[in-house]
Design a protein around this motif. Structure first.
Motif, PDB file in Angstrom:
ATOM      1  N   GLN A 101       4.424  23.860-102.364  1.00  0.00           N
ATOM      2  CA  GLN A 101       4.316  22.722-101.463  1.00  0.00           C
ATOM      3  C   GLN A 101       4.614  23.089-100.020  1.00  0.00           C
ATOM      4  N   SER A 102       5.418  24.114 -99.798  1.00  0.00           N
ATOM      5  CA  SER A 102       5.828  24.452 -98.439  1.00  0.00           C
ATOM      6  C   SER A 102       5.186  25.727 -97.923  1.00  0.00           C
ATOM      7  N   PHE A 103       4.166  26.205 -98.613  1.00  0.00           N
ATOM      8  CA  PHE A 103       3.519  27.437 -98.164  1.00  0.00           C
ATOM      9  C   PHE A 103       2.932  27.274 -96.760  1.00  0.00           C
ATOM     10  N   ALA A 104       2.327  26.112 -96.521  1.00  0.00           N
ATOM     11  CA  ALA A 104       1.733  25.871 -95.203  1.00  0.00           C
ATOM     12  C   ALA A 104       2.804  25.884 -94.113  1.00  0.00           C
ATOM     13  N   ILE A 105       3.983  25.323 -94.417  1.00  0.00           N
ATOM     14  CA  ILE A 105       5.064  25.293 -93.426  1.00  0.00           C
ATOM     15  C   ILE A 105       5.540  26.705 -93.108  1.00  0.00           C
ATOM     16  N   PHE A 106       5.765  27.502 -94.168  1.00  0.00           N
ATOM     17  CA  PHE A 106       6.220  28.880 -93.942  1.00  0.00           C
ATOM     18  C   PHE A 106       5.155  29.706 -93.229  1.00  0.00           C
TER      19      PHE A 106
ATOM     20  N   ALA B 273       5.096  28.506 -89.516  1.00  0.00           N
ATOM     21  CA  ALA B 273       6.367  28.582 -88.794  1.00  0.00           C
ATOM     22  C   ALA B 273       6.379  29.654 -87.701  1.00  0.00           C
ATOM     23  N   PRO B 274       5.926  30.911 -87.955  1.00  0.00           N
ATOM     24  CA  PRO B 274       5.952  31.908 -86.863  1.00  0.00           C
ATOM     25  C   PRO B 274       5.133  31.474 -85.656  1.00  0.00           C
ATOM     26  N   SER B 275       3.946  30.912 -85.900  1.00  0.00           N
ATOM     27  CA  SER B 275       3.109  30.470 -84.777  1.00  0.00           C
ATOM     28  C   SER B 275       3.759  29.319 -84.030  1.00  0.00           C
ATOM     29  N   VAL B 276       4.341  28.396 -84.777  1.00  0.00           N
ATOM     30  CA  VAL B 276       4.997  27.249 -84.145  1.00  0.00           C
ATOM     31  C   VAL B 276       6.169  27.711 -83.291  1.00  0.00           C
ATOM     32  N   LEU B 277       6.953  28.652 -83.799  1.00  0.00           N
ATOM     33  CA  LEU B 277       8.084  29.163 -83.028  1.00  0.00           C
ATOM     34  C   LEU B 277       7.623  29.863 -81.759  1.00  0.00           C
ATOM     35  N   LEU B 278       6.548  30.640 -81.849  1.00  0.00           N
ATOM     36  CA  LEU B 278       6.016  31.302 -80.658  1.00  0.00           C
ATOM     37  C   LEU B 278       5.543  30.282 -79.637  1.00  0.00           C
ATOM     38  N   VAL B 279       4.874  29.231 -80.105  1.00  0.00           N
ATOM     39  CA  VAL B 279       4.403  28.191 -79.180  1.00  0.00           C
ATOM     40  C   VAL B 279       5.589  27.496 -78.520  1.00  0.00           C
ATOM     41  N   ILE B 280       6.628  27.211 -79.302  1.00  0.00           N
ATOM     42  CA  ILE B 280       7.794  26.509 -78.748  1.00  0.00           C
ATOM     43  C   ILE B 280       8.471  27.327 -77.666  1.00  0.00           C
TER      44      ILE B 280
END
Length: 440
Positions: A133-138, A141-148
């Motif tokens: 269920q959380s594969f998409a989140i994991f 996550a790296p891309s989201v952190l880089l964007v943030i």
């Protein structure tokens, strides 16, 4: 040791309170999900361990440092470092609270599953469920952190500068500190200081006028050339297309610098050629007056930008059903009517998102203005504002930061540009197929 779990309101309340008190506690104490609970617990432990770093960073974000004239410069508080550190720490805290929220929702979901099934899933099953269920989140996550940390944090930092007095000569760290001033910079630009307000109004109006003129001239110039080469069946059309695409193929910086020399009011080749053929008697100040320089940049941008729209229009025209033209010709339609009622509406409908993108690009078209004009001509407010008669908002920001060191006003302008461009970006996005249909 685990606690008793029952299908009643008391257990539900206990799970909520336990998960709020400490991340992962409910998973370990009630659900025997030791691995998931340990993960959430480690996140909170790490956050607690970083409190000696987080608290001073947030305090520094609030105060932006203290003026310490007795200390050597290298030991004084650097307000801008404290500002960026504080913003980054707030991003970390925000991520932590997102994980905290996920942990609470996970505990509540696990309890609902227990109430429905009457039994708890094993550690192995819970881990498998997390990965499924959380594969998409994991994965994201790296891309989201880089964007943030590389997009959002710098943008927030740049916007927050607009609410400080970060400027020369009295508030440049580390020699001096920077202070929060609230909306004072906005008030100064939007009515509090006559010179700055006049400069802002003039440049903002010209920016929108420039973007509209540059987009319209390039679009219709490219469309006219595409229609001429297609409908008039010009011989050697591929050769002409190759010639017309050269301005677009050459780097814009080189083209603008060449044109600046050609249009020089004293020794430029354009003026000398016009004089040689007796077309003009004196030198034309192409870049010497405010009106002439604005006309010149639009015309030079037309020369450099119409090939893009020419190719775009020609590609769109090939997709139009030729039966429409044949039927219109049988009915006696002229070439003008064919263009007006068939070509123009269909091409415009297909290319409207790109027209909007071109408009937003021209608002930030730094090179066409900066490299062509070279800081000419000076106007009444130039000695104070640093802006010239041809400057648009983005080139004014450059002059404010690199020449005048007025970073607070430059930040206000950056916020203003964002507020102008954001609606156009949203308009383009909602027209995409991925937004309308949820797919690429």
């Amino acid at each position: 040791m685990t606690l008793t779990l029952n299908n009643n309101g008391q257990s539900k309340k206990a799970i909520l309170i336990t998960s709020l008190i400490f991340m992962g506690a409910a998973h370990i104490l009630f659900f025997k999900q030791y691995i998931k609970g340990a993960f959430f617990a480690l996140v909170q432990i790490a956050m607690l361990a970083c409190l000696p770093i987080i608290i001073p960073a947030i305090r520094g974000l609030i105060t932006l440092g203290e003026h310490q004239p007795d200390l050597p410069v290298r030991f004084r508080d650097h307000s801008m470092f404290m500002l960026i550190d504080g913003v980054a720490i707030l991003a970390v805290v925000g991520i932590f609270f997102c994980v905290y929220f996920i942990s609470v929702k996970s505990a509540q979901k696990t309890y609902r599953d227990f109430c429905e099934n009457g039994r708890l899933s094993s550690n192995k099953a819970s881990i498998k469920e997390v990965f499924n269920q959380s594969f998409a989140i994991f994965g994201l996550a790296p891309s989201v952190l880089l964007v943030i940390f590389f997009v959002v944090v710098p943008l927030v930092f740049a916007a927050l500068v607009a609410f400080t007095n970060y400027s020369s000569p009295h508030h440049i760290p580390p020699g001096n500190t920077v202070d929060w001033v609230g909306m004072d910079n906005f008030v100064s630009l939007f009515g509090g200081h006559a010179v700055w307000t006049t400069a802002l109004a003039s440049i903002a109006v010209w920016t929108l006028g420039w973007a509209a003129a540059a987009t319209i001239t390039c679009y219709f110039g490219g469309m006219i050339m595409a229609v001429i080469m297609k409908d008039f069946k010009i011989k050697f059309a591929p050769i002409f297309r190759s010639i017309f695409i050269l301005p677009y193929a050459v780097p814009a910086v080189i083209s603008m610098l060449v044109w600046r020399n050609l249009l020089n009011g004293h020794f430029g080749a354009v003026n000398r050629t016009l004089q040689h053929f007796g077309i003009v008697d004196g030198m034309i100040p192409w870049l010497g007056t405010e009106a002439m320089v604005r006309f010149t940049v639009v015309m030079v941008n037309l020369w450099a930008g119409f090939p893009y729209f020419m190719l775009l229009t020609m590609g769109t025209m090939t997709a139009i059903n030729q039966d429409l033209f044949e039927a219109a010709r049988i009915d006696g339609a002229s070439r003008w009517r064919l263009f007006r009622h068939i070509t123009f509406p269909l091409v415009t409908y297909q290319t409207m998102p790109l027209i909007i993108m071109s408009f937003t690009h021209n608002i930030n078209n730094f090179g066409a203005i900066f490299f062509l004009t070279g800081g000419q001509p000076a106007v009444a407010h130039s000695p104070i504002s640093g802006a010239t008669g041809a400057d648009i908002l983005i080139t004014w920001i450059f002059r404010l930061t690199m020449e005048l060191l007025q970073y607070h006003y430059a930040s206000v302008l950056a916020v203003m540009i964002f507020m102008i461009l954001a609606p156009f970006a949203i308009a383009i996005f909602i027209r995409t197929k991925s937004f309308r249909e949820g797919e690429l």
